[in-house]
Design a protein around this motif. Structure first.
Motif, PDB file in Angstrom:
ATOM      1  N   GLY A 137       0.789  -1.225   0.000  1.00  0.00           N
ATOM      2  CA  GLY A 137       0.000   0.000   0.000  1.00  0.00           C
ATOM      3  C   GLY A 137       0.820   1.273   0.000  1.00  0.00           C
ATOM      4  O   GLY A 137       0.274   2.347   0.260  1.00  0.00           O
ATOM      5  N   LYS A 138       2.097   1.189  -0.297  1.00  0.00           N
ATOM      6  CA  LYS A 138       2.977   2.359  -0.310  1.00  0.00           C
ATOM      7  C   LYS A 138       3.529   2.574  -1.711  1.00  0.00           C
ATOM      8  O   LYS A 138       3.655   1.651  -2.508  1.00  0.00           O
ATOM      9  N   TYR A 139       3.858   3.830  -2.017  1.00  0.00           N
ATOM     10  CA  TYR A 139       4.467   4.177  -3.291  1.00  0.00           C
ATOM     11  C   TYR A 139       5.984   4.164  -3.152  1.00  0.00           C
ATOM     12  O   TYR A 139       6.519   4.475  -2.084  1.00  0.00           O
ATOM     13  N   LEU A 140       6.659   3.853  -4.258  1.00  0.00           N
ATOM     14  CA  LEU A 140       8.116   3.910  -4.303  1.00  0.00           C
ATOM     15  C   LEU A 140       8.548   4.858  -5.401  1.00  0.00           C
ATOM     16  O   LEU A 140       8.152   4.713  -6.556  1.00  0.00           O
ATOM     17  N   PHE A 141       9.329   5.852  -5.035  1.00  0.00           N
ATOM     18  CA  PHE A 141       9.986   6.730  -5.992  1.00  0.00           C
ATOM     19  C   PHE A 141      11.401   6.198  -6.124  1.00  0.00           C
ATOM     20  O   PHE A 141      12.236   6.399  -5.245  1.00  0.00           O
ATOM     21  N   ALA A 142      11.633   5.462  -7.203  1.00  0.00           N
ATOM     22  CA  ALA A 142      12.882   4.727  -7.384  1.00  0.00           C
ATOM     23  C   ALA A 142      13.912   5.593  -8.097  1.00  0.00           C
ATOM     24  O   ALA A 142      13.719   5.968  -9.254  1.00  0.00           O
ATOM     25  N   GLY A 143      14.991   5.889  -7.403  1.00  0.00           N
ATOM     26  CA  GLY A 143      16.081   6.657  -7.993  1.00  0.00           C
ATOM     27  C   GLY A 143      16.967   5.750  -8.824  1.00  0.00           C
ATOM     28  O   GLY A 143      17.871   5.110  -8.288  1.00  0.00           O
ATOM     29  N   VAL A 144      16.680   5.666 -10.122  1.00  0.00           N
ATOM     30  CA  VAL A 144      17.421   4.763 -10.994  1.00  0.00           C
ATOM     31  C   VAL A 144      18.369   5.506 -11.938  1.00  0.00           C
ATOM     32  O   VAL A 144      19.030   4.881 -12.769  1.00  0.00           O
ATOM     33  N   VAL A 145      18.435   6.822 -11.812  1.00  0.00           N
ATOM     34  CA  VAL A 145      19.354   7.631 -12.609  1.00  0.00           C
ATOM     35  C   VAL A 145      20.362   8.264 -11.658  1.00  0.00           C
ATOM     36  O   VAL A 145      19.991   8.833 -10.634  1.00  0.00           O
ATOM     37  N   ASP A 146      21.630   8.162 -11.992  1.00  0.00           N
ATOM     38  CA  ASP A 146      22.692   8.742 -11.165  1.00  0.00           C
ATOM     39  C   ASP A 146      22.569  10.263 -11.193  1.00  0.00           C
ATOM     40  O   ASP A 146      22.840  10.900 -12.213  1.00  0.00           O
ATOM     41  N   GLY A 147      22.146  10.842 -10.094  1.00  0.00           N
ATOM     42  CA  GLY A 147      21.948  12.284  -9.998  1.00  0.00           C
ATOM     43  C   GLY A 147      23.216  13.093 -10.147  1.00  0.00           C
ATOM     44  O   GLY A 147      23.176  14.291 -10.416  1.00  0.00           O
ATOM     45  N   ARG A 148      24.357  12.476 -10.002  1.00  0.00           N
ATOM     46  CA  ARG A 148      25.638  13.178 -10.156  1.00  0.00           C
ATOM     47  C   ARG A 148      26.156  13.116 -11.591  1.00  0.00           C
ATOM     48  O   ARG A 148      27.141  13.759 -11.913  1.00  0.00           O
ATOM     49  N   ASN A 149      25.504  12.311 -12.420  1.00  0.00           N
ATOM     50  CA  ASN A 149      25.949  12.174 -13.802  1.00  0.00           C
ATOM     51  C   ASN A 149      24.776  11.726 -14.673  1.00  0.00           C
ATOM     52  O   ASN A 149      24.814  10.663 -15.276  1.00  0.00           O
ATOM     53  N   ILE A 150      23.743  12.559 -14.755  1.00  0.00           N
ATOM     54  CA  ILE A 150      22.517  12.176 -15.447  1.00  0.00           C
ATOM     55  C   ILE A 150      22.720  11.921 -16.937  1.00  0.00           C
ATOM     56  O   ILE A 150      21.973  11.173 -17.543  1.00  0.00           O
ATOM     57  N   TRP A 151      23.723  12.528 -17.528  1.00  0.00           N
ATOM     58  CA  TRP A 151      23.926  12.407 -18.976  1.00  0.00           C
ATOM     59  C   TRP A 151      24.535  11.065 -19.370  1.00  0.00           C
ATOM     60  O   TRP A 151      24.506  10.699 -20.536  1.00  0.00           O
ATOM     61  N   ALA A 152      25.083  10.354 -18.418  1.00  0.00           N
ATOM     62  CA  ALA A 152      25.718   9.070 -18.725  1.00  0.00           C
ATOM     63  C   ALA A 152      24.880   7.899 -18.217  1.00  0.00           C
ATOM     64  O   ALA A 152      25.399   6.823 -17.978  1.00  0.00           O
ATOM     65  N   ASN A 153      23.587   8.120 -18.072  1.00  0.00           N
ATOM     66  CA  ASN A 153      22.722   7.064 -17.542  1.00  0.00           C
ATOM     67  C   ASN A 153      22.593   5.893 -18.515  1.00  0.00           C
ATOM     68  O   ASN A 153      22.482   6.079 -19.722  1.00  0.00           O
ATOM     69  N   ASP A 154      22.599   4.704 -17.965  1.00  0.00           N
ATOM     70  CA  ASP A 154      22.362   3.486 -18.740  1.00  0.00           C
ATOM     71  C   ASP A 154      20.859   3.215 -18.691  1.00  0.00           C
ATOM     72  O   ASP A 154      20.341   2.655 -17.720  1.00  0.00           O
ATOM     73  N   LEU A 155      20.150   3.632 -19.741  1.00  0.00           N
ATOM     74  CA  LEU A 155      18.690   3.515 -19.763  1.00  0.00           C
ATOM     75  C   LEU A 155      18.214   2.075 -19.661  1.00  0.00           C
ATOM     76  O   LEU A 155      17.220   1.791 -19.000  1.00  0.00           O
ATOM     77  N   ALA A 156      18.923   1.163 -20.289  1.00  0.00           N
ATOM     78  CA  ALA A 156      18.534  -0.254 -20.231  1.00  0.00           C
ATOM     79  C   ALA A 156      18.638  -0.784 -18.806  1.00  0.00           C
ATOM     80  O   ALA A 156      17.752  -1.512 -18.344  1.00  0.00           O
ATOM     81  N   ALA A 157      19.697  -0.411 -18.096  1.00  0.00           N
ATOM     82  CA  ALA A 157      19.865  -0.856 -16.705  1.00  0.00           C
ATOM     83  C   ALA A 157      18.782  -0.251 -15.815  1.00  0.00           C
ATOM     84  O   ALA A 157      18.249  -0.933 -14.929  1.00  0.00           O
ATOM     85  N   SER A 158      18.444   1.010 -16.050  1.00  0.00           N
ATOM     86  CA  SER A 158      17.377   1.651 -15.269  1.00  0.00           C
ATOM     87  C   SER A 158      16.052   0.936 -15.481  1.00  0.00           C
ATOM     88  O   SER A 158      15.315   0.672 -14.527  1.00  0.00           O
ATOM     89  N   LEU A 159      15.745   0.626 -16.720  1.00  0.00           N
ATOM     90  CA  LEU A 159      14.501  -0.067 -17.038  1.00  0.00           C
ATOM     91  C   LEU A 159      14.471  -1.461 -16.424  1.00  0.00           C
ATOM     92  O   LEU A 159      13.450  -1.884 -15.870  1.00  0.00           O
ATOM     93  N   THR A 160      15.583  -2.167 -16.462  1.00  0.00           N
ATOM     94  CA  THR A 160      15.666  -3.500 -15.862  1.00  0.00           C
ATOM     95  C   THR A 160      15.404  -3.434 -14.363  1.00  0.00           C
ATOM     96  O   THR A 160      14.678  -4.267 -13.811  1.00  0.00           O
ATOM     97  N   THR A 161      15.976  -2.428 -13.696  1.00  0.00           N
ATOM     98  CA  THR A 161      15.754  -2.255 -12.257  1.00  0.00           C
ATOM     99  C   THR A 161      14.280  -2.019 -11.977  1.00  0.00           C
ATOM    100  O   THR A 161      13.688  -2.634 -11.078  1.00  0.00           O
ATOM    101  N   LEU A 162      13.657  -1.134 -12.742  1.00  0.00           N
ATOM    102  CA  LEU A 162      12.236  -0.836 -12.545  1.00  0.00           C
ATOM    103  C   LEU A 162      11.361  -2.055 -12.800  1.00  0.00           C
ATOM    104  O   LEU A 162      10.423  -2.317 -12.042  1.00  0.00           O
ATOM    105  N   GLN A 163      11.672  -2.808 -13.836  1.00  0.00           N
ATOM    106  CA  GLN A 163      10.898  -4.016 -14.137  1.00  0.00           C
ATOM    107  C   GLN A 163      11.037  -5.050 -13.019  1.00  0.00           C
ATOM    108  O   GLN A 163      10.084  -5.756 -12.701  1.00  0.00           O
ATOM    109  N   GLY A 164      12.211  -5.117 -12.396  1.00  0.00           N
ATOM    110  CA  GLY A 164      12.425  -6.047 -11.299  1.00  0.00           C
ATOM    111  C   GLY A 164      11.637  -5.684 -10.051  1.00  0.00           C
ATOM    112  O   GLY A 164      11.388  -6.528  -9.195  1.00  0.00           O
ATOM    113  N   LEU A 165      11.242  -4.423  -9.962  1.00  0.00           N
ATOM    114  CA  LEU A 165      10.483  -3.967  -8.799  1.00  0.00           C
ATOM    115  C   LEU A 165       8.970  -4.072  -8.981  1.00  0.00           C
ATOM    116  O   LEU A 165       8.216  -3.967  -8.021  1.00  0.00           O
TER     117      LEU A 165
END
Length: 100
Positions: free
Chosen positions: A63-91
């Motif tokens: 019954g709780k929401y999760l705001f998942a930080g899957v993008v490196d806030g210190r280097n947003i331009w070098a984010n691995d979009l596939a890895a972020s999506l995989t993490t979200l799908q796993g959750l």
């Protein structure tokens, strides 16, 4: 001794959002945070908090929401979009309310 109900009983009817960033959450802190009454959403850094990801996979409050930080806030331009999506799908099967 800390009694969460002593401190959170006045939160009834309110919606709180707890946000952490750039850090792994220790096990005991995770247990305490996720058991607080009145908190409807949690934001966790899952890039620098890889151990926190394991804690969520081990149990996230229903019954709780999760705001998942899957993008490196210190280097947003070098984010691995596939890895972020995989993490979200796993959750998806763990967090019942919603992942943002």
């Amino acid at each position: 001794m800390y009694n969460q109900y002593e401190y959170t009983s006045g939160l009834s009817g309110l919606n709180f959002f707890v946000e952490t960033y750039f850090v792994d959450i220790p096990v005991e802190a995770y247990k305490t945070l996720t058991s607080l009454n009145g908190v409807t959403a949690y934001g966790f850094d899952l890039v620098r908090g890889s151990n926190t990801l394991d804690l969520i996979k081990g149990g996230f409050p229903t019954g709780k929401y999760l705001f998942a930080g899957v993008v490196d806030g210190r280097n947003i331009w070098a984010n691995d979009l596939a890895a972020s999506l995989t993490t979200l799908q796993g959750l998806e099967g763990i967090v019942d309310k919603g992942i943002y």
